[in-house]
Enzyme design. Structure first.
Site, PDB file in Angstrom:
ATOM      1  N   ASP A   1       2.161  -9.618   6.549  1.00 49.79           N
ATOM      2  CA  ASP A   1       2.790  -8.172   5.265  1.00 49.79           C
ATOM      3  C   ASP A   1       3.034  -7.217   5.866  1.00 49.79           C
ATOM      4  O   ASP A   1       2.792  -6.901   7.420  1.00 49.79           O
ATOM      5  CB  ASP A   1       1.934  -8.258   4.218  1.00 49.79           C
ATOM      6  CG  ASP A   1       0.326  -7.895   4.178  1.00 49.79           C
ATOM      7  OD1 ASP A   1       0.006  -7.928   4.624  1.00 49.79           O
ATOM      8  OD2 ASP A   1      -0.224  -6.580   3.507  1.00 49.79           O
ATOM      9  N   GLU A   2       3.835  -6.632   5.703  1.00 51.11           N
ATOM     10  CA  GLU A   2       4.500  -5.258   5.898  1.00 51.11           C
ATOM     11  C   GLU A   2       4.130  -4.966   7.554  1.00 51.11           C
ATOM     12  O   GLU A   2       4.440  -3.818   8.121  1.00 51.11           O
ATOM     13  CB  GLU A   2       3.060  -3.864   5.524  1.00 51.11           C
ATOM     14  CG  GLU A   2       3.208  -3.719   3.742  1.00 51.11           C
ATOM     15  CD  GLU A   2       2.118  -3.227   3.098  1.00 51.11           C
ATOM     16  OE1 GLU A   2       2.886  -2.727   2.067  1.00 51.11           O
ATOM     17  OE2 GLU A   2       1.216  -3.024   4.121  1.00 51.11           O
ATOM     18  N   ALA A   3       5.311  -6.257   7.707  1.00 52.04           N
ATOM     19  CA  ALA A   3       5.480  -5.860   9.181  1.00 52.04           C
ATOM     20  C   ALA A   3       6.622  -4.869   9.646  1.00 52.04           C
ATOM     21  O   ALA A   3       7.727  -5.977  10.127  1.00 52.04           O
ATOM     22  CB  ALA A   3       4.907  -7.164  10.206  1.00 52.04           C
TER      23      ALA A   3
ATOM     24  N   GLN B   1       0.610  -1.351   0.299  1.00 52.89           N
ATOM     25  CA  GLN B   1      -0.270   0.230  -0.219  1.00 52.89           C
ATOM     26  C   GLN B   1       0.606   1.196  -0.177  1.00 52.89           C
ATOM     27  O   GLN B   1       0.396   2.019  -0.586  1.00 52.89           O
ATOM     28  CB  GLN B   1      -1.164   0.076   1.269  1.00 52.89           C
ATOM     29  CG  GLN B   1      -2.231  -1.396   1.403  1.00 52.89           C
ATOM     30  CD  GLN B   1      -2.059  -1.834   2.049  1.00 52.89           C
ATOM     31  OE1 GLN B   1      -1.326  -2.231   3.343  1.00 52.89           O
ATOM     32  NE2 GLN B   1      -3.186  -2.589   2.719  1.00 52.89           N
TER      33      GLN B   1
END
Length: 537
Positions: free
Chosen positions: A341-343, A3
């Protein structure tokens, strides 16, 4: 990244959201169905495996019966078909188990011609006196019904009596899917969508033979499922959404209603609880889930990567166990999606530790792990499924990690963001959606092959495709329609149709033929200049 940092573009899009619901790009409704003749056999979406046209074909009349045998699934599916046909035709179309010739016949049968099409294939035989839909399974029979539906004039979708005739071209269709997994994801966390809106989307997915509904139930902006052992997740964590607003959540009964409705349409629900990142709604609801013991405020923005469960606390895994246990009990399907995701606020070491503890919890409650493709770098469980959302600019090292996991037995679902993400703008003038993966016009969404997309991945590792629809800028059914159509049917065709049928030139004509059906269904679609839409009449 899925994102990116995109607050500015989201705010700009939100200012234009209202425009999409009444956009001049949406096609005008067409008039009465064309009386020149039926839709040529097989001119539908997804393209069937084998079409043998010939003969006069079948016509539904006031005397038509829908015949079933003794299987209760036959009757349920027949009643579904009758429910579509009765309002527009004005005919009674009784469902009967009386023996007899003629009419519409639905049969679940293990005869060799059905078995060779597998558990989800079907046959449709259209002759002057009868229309027969047969399959080895209820699932296949449902797919056959959707094919028959598309072969009828678009006005069959109307809820009031329309002019006929109601003809189906003569011949035989033999069909089965290329991939077992043909899914769509709906993000109900960024903006909450009530049960009736989710059911509407399920109906749209069923029309194109999709069989998985991935529900993104938690994120920074909202928690959308009631969990008895942690009640504030829903009552507090679900109390807002992007840009503010009331948010909302599903009670357990409402969630079970969605699951049952999806099942009646041939879809399996896959719930997602995204973790360890994308967890601000949970962290705001329970202070003990934070490493510092302090609950952050609720979040209504769109930036990502700032939140994380506390990997080193025992309470974190008590929380995960309770949530997975309760969700698994509500979900008959075989999978639970754990995100991943996106951690960005979780170290690589902590991420691996977290996934190593969470994956066995999913297995403990009888489910298969699904996760975004970052799971490939965290020792995925033996039967885990990794969902790839990278795109053309994704680095080779990240792609290689996924490919190597696939070579070791991890299964893949493909959702390349610059092909399959339905929330990407079509072009610079699209009033909704995001642009971080680039513009995704209709041809780009269709013109790729899941079998060869990830070079080096074994072909048998690919379970299928999924079209995610993230909702930072989407808050109404009209918004969902506008971004999903006309791209969603193309992703459905990639999952269903044989690779040999893949041809943009032929597909765009079949896609254009869907427009009158969308008009009849009230679907607010984007009238792409790449598609030869029928002239308004």
């Amino acid at each position: 990244m899925r994102q990116h940092h995109r607050t500015a573009c989201v705010i700009a899009s939100l200012l234009l959201i209202a425009a999409a619901g009444t956009s001049s790009s949406a096609a005008a409704p067409t008039k009465a169905p064309d009386r020149a003749g039926p839709t040529p056999l097989g001119q539908i979406v997804p393209a069937p495996m084998k079409v043998e046209p010939g003969g006069a074909g079948f016509e539904i009349t006031a005397k038509t019966l829908i015949r079933v045998g003794g299987d209760p699934d036959e009757r349920r599916i027949a009643e579904y078909l009758a429910g579509i046909l009765r309002p527009s035709t004005g005919y009674r179309l009784p469902v009967t188990d009386r023996e007899g010739e003629g009419g519409i016949r639905l049969r679940i049968s293990a005869e060799p011609e059905n078995k060779v099409l597998g558990g989800t294939g079907y046959r449709v035989i259209s002759t002057r006196g009868s229309l027969t839909i047969t399959s080895w399974s209820a699932t296949g029979l449902r797919h056959g019904v959707q094919t028959v539906r598309q072969q009828l004039p678009a006005a069959v979708e109307k809820k009031t009596p329309q002019r006929g005739p109601w003809r189906i071209a003569g011949g035989t269709i033999k069909d089965m899917p290329r991939y077992a997994y043909r899914g769509a994801m709906l993000d109900v966390s960024r903006h909450f969508f009530p049960v009736e809106h989710v059911k509407r989307y399920i109906d749209q997915l069923a029309l194109y033979k999709m069989n998985k509904l991935h529900l993104h139930l938690s994120d920074d902006q909202g928690w959308r499922i009631a969990i008895d052992s942690w009640p504030r997740l829903a009552t507090y964590g679900g109390s807002t959404q992007v840009g503010g607003g009331p948010g909302g959540y599903y009670t357990k009964d409402q969630y079970k209603d969605i699951v049952a409705y999806a099942s009646s349409r041939g879809l399996q629900v896959i719930p997602e609880i995204d973790m360890p990142g994308h967890t601000n709604a949970a962290l705001a609801s329970y202070a003990e889930l934070n490493c510092n013991g302090v609950a952050p405020p609720l979040y209504t923005g769109t930036n990502v990567g700032f939140s994380s469960l506390c990997v080193n606390k025992d309470v974190t895994y008590e929380f995960v166990d309770d949530v997975v246990r309760e969700l698994a009990a509500l979900t008959p399907g075989g999978s639970v999606h754990i995100g991943g995701d996106e951690a960005h606020s979780t170290s690589d070491e902590d991420f691996v530790t977290f996934m190593g503890k969470v994956q066995p919890v999913v297995a403990k409650y009888g489910k298969t792990v699904m996760g975004w493709h970052q799971l490939a770098g965290a020792n995925p469980a033996k039967d885990a499924v990794v969902q790839y959302w990278g795109y053309d600019r994704t680095g080779q090292a990240e792609r290689d990690q996924v490919v190597n996991a696939a070579k070791k037995g991890t299964k893949l679902v493909l959702s390349p963001a610059d092909r399959a993400y339905l929330d990407m703008k079509y072009d610079k003038d699209t009033p909704l959606g995001l642009t971080w993966a680039g513009y995704v016009e209709v041809q780009r969404a269709y013109d790729w092959d899941p079998g060869t997309y990830l070079q080096g991945a074994p072909a048998d590792a690919v379970l299928g495709v999924e079209a995610p629809l993230w909702t930072e800028t989407l808050s109404t059914p009209a918004h969902l329609d506008y971004m999903a159509f006309p791209r969603l049917p193309g992703i459905a065709e990639l999952g269903w149709s044989p690779a040999a049928t893949h041809d943009w030139g032929a597909y765009k004509g079949r896609l254009a033929g869907q427009a009158p059906r969308w008009d009849a269904l009230g679907i607010n679609y984007y009238k792409s200049p790449q598609v030869p839409w029928p002239a308004e009449r």
